[in-house]
Design an enzyme around this catalytic site. Structure first.
Site, PDB file in Angstrom:
ATOM      1  N   GLU A 191      -6.078   2.988   3.449  1.00 43.85           N
ATOM      2  CA  GLU A 191      -6.586   3.535   4.695  1.00 43.85           C
ATOM      3  C   GLU A 191      -8.030   4.025   4.614  1.00 43.85           C
ATOM      4  O   GLU A 191      -8.750   3.991   5.606  1.00 43.85           O
ATOM      5  CB  GLU A 191      -5.704   4.710   5.153  1.00 43.85           C
ATOM      6  CG  GLU A 191      -4.273   4.329   5.510  1.00 43.85           C
ATOM      7  CD  GLU A 191      -4.167   3.604   6.840  1.00 43.85           C
ATOM      8  OE1 GLU A 191      -5.200   3.428   7.518  1.00 43.85           O
ATOM      9  OE2 GLU A 191      -3.047   3.224   7.196  1.00 43.85           O
ATOM     10  N   CYS A 230       1.367   5.001   9.400  1.00 42.32           N
ATOM     11  CA  CYS A 230       1.090   3.563   9.441  1.00 42.32           C
ATOM     12  C   CYS A 230       2.235   2.762   8.820  1.00 42.32           C
ATOM     13  O   CYS A 230       2.137   1.550   8.659  1.00 42.32           O
ATOM     14  CB  CYS A 230      -0.224   3.252   8.714  1.00 42.32           C
ATOM     15  SG  CYS A 230      -1.025   1.738   9.276  1.00 42.32           S
ATOM     16  N   ASP A 252       0.850  -1.186   0.000  1.00 41.98           N
ATOM     17  CA  ASP A 252       0.000   0.000   0.000  1.00 41.98           C
ATOM     18  C   ASP A 252       0.886   1.236   0.000  1.00 41.98           C
ATOM     19  O   ASP A 252       2.044   1.190   0.425  1.00 41.98           O
ATOM     20  CB  ASP A 252      -0.965   0.009   1.183  1.00 41.98           C
ATOM     21  CG  ASP A 252      -0.367  -0.590   2.447  1.00 41.98           C
ATOM     22  OD1 ASP A 252       0.861  -0.751   2.514  1.00 41.98           O
ATOM     23  OD2 ASP A 252      -1.129  -0.898   3.376  1.00 41.98           O
ATOM     24  N   HIS A 309      -0.439   4.576  13.481  1.00 43.80           N
ATOM     25  CA  HIS A 309      -1.285   5.768  13.396  1.00 43.80           C
ATOM     26  C   HIS A 309      -0.895   6.849  14.403  1.00 43.80           C
ATOM     27  O   HIS A 309      -1.547   7.886  14.468  1.00 43.80           O
ATOM     28  CB  HIS A 309      -2.776   5.431  13.521  1.00 43.80           C
ATOM     29  CG  HIS A 309      -3.318   4.616  12.392  1.00 43.80           C
ATOM     30  ND1 HIS A 309      -4.654   4.602  12.053  1.00 43.80           N
ATOM     31  CD2 HIS A 309      -2.712   3.802  11.502  1.00 43.80           C
ATOM     32  CE1 HIS A 309      -4.842   3.804  11.023  1.00 43.80           C
ATOM     33  NE2 HIS A 309      -3.665   3.303  10.677  1.00 43.80           N
ATOM     34  N   HIS A 326       2.580  -6.119   6.908  1.00 41.74           N
ATOM     35  CA  HIS A 326       2.362  -4.856   7.605  1.00 41.74           C
ATOM     36  C   HIS A 326       3.428  -4.724   8.675  1.00 41.74           C
ATOM     37  O   HIS A 326       3.775  -5.694   9.345  1.00 41.74           O
ATOM     38  CB  HIS A 326       0.977  -4.807   8.258  1.00 41.74           C
ATOM     39  CG  HIS A 326       0.488  -3.403   8.445  1.00 41.74           C
ATOM     40  ND1 HIS A 326       1.121  -2.504   9.282  1.00 41.74           N
ATOM     41  CD2 HIS A 326      -0.545  -2.731   7.879  1.00 41.74           C
ATOM     42  CE1 HIS A 326       0.483  -1.344   9.229  1.00 41.74           C
ATOM     43  NE2 HIS A 326      -0.523  -1.447   8.387  1.00 41.74           N
ATOM     44  N   HIS A 373       3.537   2.898   5.704  1.00 40.48           N
ATOM     45  CA  HIS A 373       3.454   2.468   4.303  1.00 40.48           C
ATOM     46  C   HIS A 373       4.702   2.852   3.518  1.00 40.48           C
ATOM     47  O   HIS A 373       4.971   2.275   2.462  1.00 40.48           O
ATOM     48  CB  HIS A 373       2.202   3.037   3.643  1.00 40.48           C
ATOM     49  CG  HIS A 373       0.930   2.518   4.220  1.00 40.48           C
ATOM     50  ND1 HIS A 373      -0.313   2.824   3.697  1.00 40.48           N
ATOM     51  CD2 HIS A 373       0.680   1.706   5.280  1.00 40.48           C
ATOM     52  CE1 HIS A 373      -1.258   2.241   4.409  1.00 40.48           C
ATOM     53  NE2 HIS A 373      -0.676   1.565   5.384  1.00 40.48           N
TER      54      HIS A 373
END
Length: 388
Positions: A130, A96, A71, A350, A156, A98
């Protein structure tokens, strides 16, 4: 040229400075394409769809395709890390991780752009994880059809795991999510004359309290589900009966079957409250592409076996998490595996203070290139045996 650790860290820092919200990742896409073009591989091709970039590597065996997805979007968060390469886009941050995801993907891509893969590969640089189910949008657009993977992988970053640790499990890794948006509409009035009004504070409160029984009385105790209502808005002042109430929340469940069961109960409760209070309800249950991330048994077995038995890899079996990820939609269409990559930060995903350890990048690249090479050999061997 295979990207070095130093080059990868430099790329990560450049990407970290230009975070963009989903479907607005124009600068990010431009940067990615410039790096991809510099690989100059004769078996590499790419195309775009909106802000997505899809890269195809022609393998020695062109009858099978392995997919790898990353992502690319950031979050509407104001960065507070104080890093010298902090976000240049005001109110935007890769909170996050990415930027880490993209950098690892580029490292893997650069390896196979230099050393032709045993089978085809499709790299998906996907927007809007997101906020807008980018994976679902991309899949349903048809942009992947010509280069559709037969199996697919993604990771992730995980602040709670030590730098470079690979975490995974059979079954569900992340929960499926569904947004709840409920509006109850009755009749406002003077506080002294409640019989002439239809109070939506009361109706909404009944909805809130009844929702609490779903997990305790409808979800199997050995399974998992969460229903959280985080917003309740009604009325304007203390002596006016509210004619409208807005309630918003989220559903989290580890299987799609359970998510749909909870959605069914939320809808039934909303309709029953509206009937009991003789009011109207407008209920929007929006799941989009945020299905549970349910790992495929076969690919995950091979993945865990490799990571558990490779000398330079530290592997941990992890528990399922109630976080959401739209890779779940792709896994509902394509067998594959999602895993964690440890980035060792005291701050959560976050958070405006999240600062992943960059040492995880090369460890993630090396672990995945090693696994994918092994996986390609096994696929080719199995297909040869099947043809005998």
């Amino acid at each position: 040229m295979i990207l070095t650790e130093r080059e990868l860290i430099g790329i990560r820092r450049e990407l970290h400075q230009i975070p963009e919200i989903g479907m607005e990742e124009f600068e990010t896409q431009k940067k990615l394409i410039s790096i991809i073009k510099s690989m100059n591989s004769k078996w590499l091709d790419f195309k775009t769809w909106k802000t997505a970039t899809i890269v195809h590597l022609k393998g020695i065996d062109e009858t099978y395709t392995i997919g790898y997805r990353t992502d690319i979007d950031g979050l509407p968060v104001t960065e507070e890390t104080g890093l010298p390469f902090s976000s240049k886009n005001e109110g935007r941050m890769h909170a996050c991780g990415h930027d880490i995801h993209m950098t690892v993907a580029l490292g893997i891509l650069s390896f196979f752009a230099e050393k032709q893969p045993g089978v085809n590969m499709t790299f998906i640089f996907q927007p809007a994880e997101e906020n807008a189910s980018g994976g679902k949008q991309l899949y349903e657009s048809g942009a992947l059809d010509h280069w559709m993977p037969d199996e697919i992988y993604a990771f992730h970053d995980n602040p709670g795991l030590k730098t470079g640790v690979i975490g995974c499990r059979q079954g569900t890794l992340f929960a499926g999510t569904c947004e709840i948006h409920a509006t109850f509409t009755g009749k406002s009035g003077h506080a002294a004359f409640p019989h002439n009004a239809n109070d939506m504070v009361v109706a909404g409160s009944y909805f809130v309290t009844q929702i609490q029984s779903i997990v305790s009385r409808n979800v199997d105790p050995i399974q998992s589900g969460v229903v959280t209502l985080g917003h309740f808005s009604a009325g304007t002042t203390g002596n006016v009966i509210a004619g409208k109430a807005q309630i918003d929340g989220t559903i989290r469940a580890l299987t799609q079957e359970m998510n749909l069961l909870i959605q069914k109960r939320v809808r039934k409760i909303a309709e029953s409250v509206a009937e009991a209070f003789e009011c109207e309800v407008d209920l929007d249950l929006h799941q989009g592409g945020y299905y549970p991330v349910e790992n495929n048994y076969e690919t995950t077995k091979e993945f865990i076996n490799y990571m558990s038995n490779t000398k330079d890899v530290v592997f941990e079996e992890t528990k399922p998490a109630m976080t959401g990820e739209d890779f779940g939609f792709l896994l509902s269409k394509i067998p594959g595996t999602m895993f964690w990559l440890g980035v060792d930060s005291p701050y959560s995903l976050h958070s405006e203070y999240l600062a992943p350890k960059e040492g995880a990048i090369i460890k993630g690249v090396n672990a995945m290139t090693g696994y994918l090479k092994t996986r390609m050999k096994d696929i080719s061997k199995n297909r040869e045996n099947d043809s005998l």
